[in-house]
Design a protein around this motif. Structure first.
Motif, PDB file in Angstrom:
ATOM      1  N   PRO A 114       0.656  -1.389   0.089  1.00  0.00           N
ATOM      2  CA  PRO A 114      -0.114  -0.223  -0.109  1.00  0.00           C
ATOM      3  C   PRO A 114       0.706   1.167   0.102  1.00  0.00           C
ATOM      4  O   PRO A 114       0.418   2.101  -0.390  1.00  0.00           O
ATOM      5  CB  PRO A 114      -0.989  -0.033   1.345  1.00  0.00           C
ATOM      6  CG  PRO A 114      -0.972  -1.620   1.501  1.00  0.00           C
ATOM      7  CD  PRO A 114       0.354  -2.053   1.045  1.00  0.00           C
ATOM      8  N   THR A 115       2.103   1.420   0.540  1.00  0.00           N
ATOM      9  CA  THR A 115       2.997   2.312   0.588  1.00  0.00           C
ATOM     10  C   THR A 115       3.491   2.611  -1.154  1.00  0.00           C
ATOM     11  O   THR A 115       3.589   3.632  -1.268  1.00  0.00           O
ATOM     12  CB  THR A 115       4.048   2.069   1.479  1.00  0.00           C
ATOM     13  OG1 THR A 115       3.668   1.862   2.845  1.00  0.00           O
ATOM     14  CG2 THR A 115       5.211   3.394   1.746  1.00  0.00           C
ATOM     15  N   ARG A 116       3.742   1.682  -1.513  1.00  0.00           N
ATOM     16  CA  ARG A 116       4.139   1.582  -2.935  1.00  0.00           C
ATOM     17  C   ARG A 116       3.028   2.038  -3.756  1.00  0.00           C
ATOM     18  O   ARG A 116       3.137   3.009  -4.576  1.00  0.00           O
ATOM     19  CB  ARG A 116       4.596   0.269  -3.270  1.00  0.00           C
ATOM     20  CG  ARG A 116       4.690   0.189  -4.779  1.00  0.00           C
ATOM     21  CD  ARG A 116       6.410  -0.438  -4.885  1.00  0.00           C
ATOM     22  NE  ARG A 116       6.680  -0.080  -6.566  1.00  0.00           N
ATOM     23  CZ  ARG A 116       7.972  -0.240  -6.616  1.00  0.00           C
ATOM     24  NH1 ARG A 116       8.698  -0.569  -5.918  1.00  0.00           N
ATOM     25  NH2 ARG A 116       8.347   0.125  -8.019  1.00  0.00           N
ATOM     26  N   ILE A 117       1.758   1.765  -3.604  1.00  0.00           N
ATOM     27  CA  ILE A 117       0.549   2.298  -4.383  1.00  0.00           C
ATOM     28  C   ILE A 117       0.420   3.723  -4.126  1.00  0.00           C
ATOM     29  O   ILE A 117       0.232   4.420  -5.056  1.00  0.00           O
ATOM     30  CB  ILE A 117      -0.763   1.337  -4.007  1.00  0.00           C
ATOM     31  CG1 ILE A 117      -0.694  -0.098  -4.527  1.00  0.00           C
ATOM     32  CG2 ILE A 117      -1.893   2.114  -4.902  1.00  0.00           C
ATOM     33  CD1 ILE A 117      -1.568  -1.109  -3.821  1.00  0.00           C
ATOM     34  N   LEU A 118       0.598   4.255  -2.924  1.00  0.00           N
ATOM     35  CA  LEU A 118       0.353   5.565  -2.501  1.00  0.00           C
ATOM     36  C   LEU A 118       1.520   6.192  -3.277  1.00  0.00           C
ATOM     37  O   LEU A 118       0.969   7.566  -3.966  1.00  0.00           O
ATOM     38  CB  LEU A 118       0.433   5.492  -1.061  1.00  0.00           C
ATOM     39  CG  LEU A 118       0.656   7.296  -0.480  1.00  0.00           C
ATOM     40  CD1 LEU A 118      -0.639   7.796  -0.663  1.00  0.00           C
ATOM     41  CD2 LEU A 118       1.147   7.104   0.992  1.00  0.00           C
ATOM     42  N   THR A 119       2.790   6.031  -3.123  1.00  0.00           N
ATOM     43  CA  THR A 119       3.778   6.824  -3.744  1.00  0.00           C
ATOM     44  C   THR A 119       3.745   6.847  -5.404  1.00  0.00           C
ATOM     45  O   THR A 119       4.209   7.634  -5.827  1.00  0.00           O
ATOM     46  CB  THR A 119       5.121   6.570  -2.959  1.00  0.00           C
ATOM     47  OG1 THR A 119       5.469   5.135  -2.909  1.00  0.00           O
ATOM     48  CG2 THR A 119       5.151   6.752  -1.546  1.00  0.00           C
ATOM     49  N   GLU A 120       3.705   5.277  -5.638  1.00  0.00           N
ATOM     50  CA  GLU A 120       4.012   5.471  -7.105  1.00  0.00           C
ATOM     51  C   GLU A 120       2.725   6.067  -7.918  1.00  0.00           C
ATOM     52  O   GLU A 120       3.029   6.328  -8.951  1.00  0.00           O
ATOM     53  CB  GLU A 120       4.126   3.670  -7.439  1.00  0.00           C
ATOM     54  CG  GLU A 120       4.379   3.371  -8.918  1.00  0.00           C
ATOM     55  CD  GLU A 120       5.067   2.124  -8.929  1.00  0.00           C
ATOM     56  OE1 GLU A 120       4.299   1.265  -8.408  1.00  0.00           O
ATOM     57  OE2 GLU A 120       5.605   1.791  -9.911  1.00  0.00           O
ATOM     58  N   ASN A 121       1.571   5.674  -7.544  1.00  0.00           N
ATOM     59  CA  ASN A 121       0.672   6.027  -8.164  1.00  0.00           C
ATOM     60  C   ASN A 121      -0.344   7.375  -7.801  1.00  0.00           C
ATOM     61  O   ASN A 121      -0.310   8.308  -8.450  1.00  0.00           O
ATOM     62  CB  ASN A 121      -0.555   5.050  -8.347  1.00  0.00           C
ATOM     63  CG  ASN A 121       0.084   3.666  -8.951  1.00  0.00           C
ATOM     64  OD1 ASN A 121       1.045   3.864  -9.583  1.00  0.00           O
ATOM     65  ND2 ASN A 121      -0.443   2.532  -8.291  1.00  0.00           N
ATOM     66  N   TYR A 122      -0.811   7.186  -6.590  1.00  0.00           N
ATOM     67  CA  TYR A 122      -1.795   8.105  -5.989  1.00  0.00           C
ATOM     68  C   TYR A 122      -1.158   9.656  -6.120  1.00  0.00           C
ATOM     69  O   TYR A 122      -1.407  10.403  -6.441  1.00  0.00           O
ATOM     70  CB  TYR A 122      -2.243   7.745  -4.860  1.00  0.00           C
ATOM     71  CG  TYR A 122      -3.318   8.662  -4.314  1.00  0.00           C
ATOM     72  CD1 TYR A 122      -4.444   8.430  -4.860  1.00  0.00           C
ATOM     73  CD2 TYR A 122      -3.065   9.532  -3.221  1.00  0.00           C
ATOM     74  CE1 TYR A 122      -5.742   9.331  -4.314  1.00  0.00           C
ATOM     75  CE2 TYR A 122      -3.977  10.369  -2.602  1.00  0.00           C
ATOM     76  CZ  TYR A 122      -5.347  10.253  -3.174  1.00  0.00           C
ATOM     77  OH  TYR A 122      -6.375  11.078  -2.737  1.00  0.00           O
ATOM     78  N   LEU A 123       0.311   9.526  -5.250  1.00  0.00           N
ATOM     79  CA  LEU A 123       0.697  10.983  -5.185  1.00  0.00           C
ATOM     80  C   LEU A 123       1.135  11.585  -6.380  1.00  0.00           C
ATOM     81  O   LEU A 123       1.424  12.696  -6.557  1.00  0.00           O
ATOM     82  CB  LEU A 123       1.881  10.710  -4.217  1.00  0.00           C
ATOM     83  CG  LEU A 123       1.553  10.640  -2.859  1.00  0.00           C
ATOM     84  CD1 LEU A 123       2.850  10.268  -1.743  1.00  0.00           C
ATOM     85  CD2 LEU A 123       0.768  11.895  -2.217  1.00  0.00           C
TER      86      LEU A 123
END
Ligand code: PLP
Length: 391
Positions: A114-123
């Motif tokens: 989930p940290t990866r998804i947040l930083t890679e995509n969402y942000l």
């Protein structure tokens, strides 16, 4: 009289209040004052001493969350600890506190997915760009730093693949380049390793795991140094990411036995690891082999290892991995870890994230084991019978 931390954990009630053995759960939205002058005086005290436990509204916390924060601040040896409703809330709060649109971040490749998804995509949608560095080759870290890099986000060891990094090297690069640092320290907790002490600005622990220890509560903690305190305090206020008193109570109760449980998880995991290490089909992902880089990096910073480990299994018969996991009788199948019980999970590729450096090769499988507080000889016997299915 100075007390060891083990003693301190057992006496938190005496240290922080004078009533029952366990601190009371104080639930509040409205806090009633004797007069308007009293209300304003409390606000002035809160302004003067923002970590002093002065509240005028329940969202800021109550004495129950204050006690937990005080205990954790002592455990972390930090300036302050913020408590959030989940561990992931603390991940978000750490990033949100220091990163702004136009900034860049460096994140360890095998970070919690989930940290990866947040930083890679969402942000990315907020014009915040992340580059993932190889935790085994910190030269990539320095190479990726630009004038816009604001934060280095480390997770140690890496989720699922358990690489240990040379943390002081990361801190020295960050200090030289004036970049903030954060680490996800959920695997070890500050009982085994204290990141703020070696120079990290922020340290995250999912309290859902070892702090509570009983798989019945969610929570997170974000320890900070003085340098970032005001930034995190403001972000905490803006987001409203604060832990409720009932959860704070359960986590405080869990902390009483943190040392006892973690010592036992560690002892059991060591026994299970030395059994699994003999199996030729398995590459054990745990700091157990004295001549390995992972062991050296672990030994350099940590006083102990927790109960979470990975098994890398190479086989063309993937069905046999599923059979092995499904044949375990004493391990539950489910997410999370850090409770008293043993758990097993056959990782899917979405759970290991969209990795650049640490991806699995063809015919490689990952199984994650959480070694609980059961009798380790029972756990080993269970693994032994289930491993017969691995082809
Ligand atoms: C390494 C790590 N960090 C953070 C989290 C998030 O914690 P929570 O589930 O409390 O939000 C997890 C949860 O599995 C985790 O494994």
């Amino acid at each position: 009289m100075s007390k060891s931390f083990k003693t301190f954990l057992k006496h938190t009630a005496k240290d922080f209040h004078n009533q029952s053995v366990n601190p009371p759960v104080v639930r509040a939205s409205t806090i009633i004052f004797k007069s308007m002058q009293h209300l304003r005086k409390t606000q002035a005290k809160a302004k003067k001493n923002p970590i002093g436990g002065h509240y005028d509204y329940g969202r800021q916390g109550t004495s129950t969350t204050y006690i937990l924060q005080k205990i954790l601040t002592k455990l972390e040896e930090s300036y302050h600890v913020f408590t959030t409703p989940t561990g992931f809330g603390s991940v978000f709060l750490a990033i949100f506190s220091v990163v702004r649109p136009g900034d860049e971040m460096l994140v360890a490749d095998p970070v919690y997915s989930p940290t990866r998804i947040l930083t890679e995509n969402y942000l990315k949608e907020f014009n915040i760009h992340t580059t993932f560095y190889d935790p085994r080759n910190l030269k990539t870290l320095e190479k990726f730093i630009t004038k816009k890099t604001k934060l280095i986000f480390v997770e140690n060891p890496g989720s699922n693949t358990f690489e240990f990094q040379d943390l002081k090297k990361i801190i020295s690069v960050a200090k030289r380049k004036k970049i903030f640092t954060a680490i996800d320290n959920t695997w070890a907790t500050p009982y085994f390793f204290k990141p703020i002490k070696i120079g990290f600005d922020m340290s995250i622990v999912s309290a859902t795991k070892y702090y509570s220890g009983h798989s019945d509560v969610m929570g997170g903690s974000l320890a900070v140094n003085k340098k970032v305190f005001n930034k995190v305090k403001l972000a905490e206020k803006i987001t409203g990411l604060r832990l409720g008193p009932d959860d704070a109570y359960l986590i405080t109760r869990g902390l009483r036995t943190l040392d006892v449980r973690l010592d036992r998880h560690s002892e059991n995991a060591k026994k299970v690891a030395s059994f699994l290490d003999k199996n030729k089909k398995i590459e054990l992902l745990y700091p157990h082999k004295k001549n390995s880089l992972n062991y050296k990096m672990w030994k350099k910073y940590y006083s102990g290892a927790s109960g979470l480990m990975g098994l890398k299994i190479k086989t063309k018969i993937s069905n046999s991995v599923t059979k092995f996991v499904n044949s375990l009788r004493l391990f539950g199948y489910g997410y999370s870890w850090g409770g008293f019980e043993s758990l097993a999970l056959h990782q899917e590729s979405r759970e290991t994230g969209n990795r650049k450096y640490m991806s699995l090769e063809k015919n490689e499988h990952l199984v994650r084991l959480h070694i609980g507080l059961e009798d380790p000889s029972d756990l080993i016997a269970d693994l032994k019978q289930a491993l017969r299915h691995l082809k």
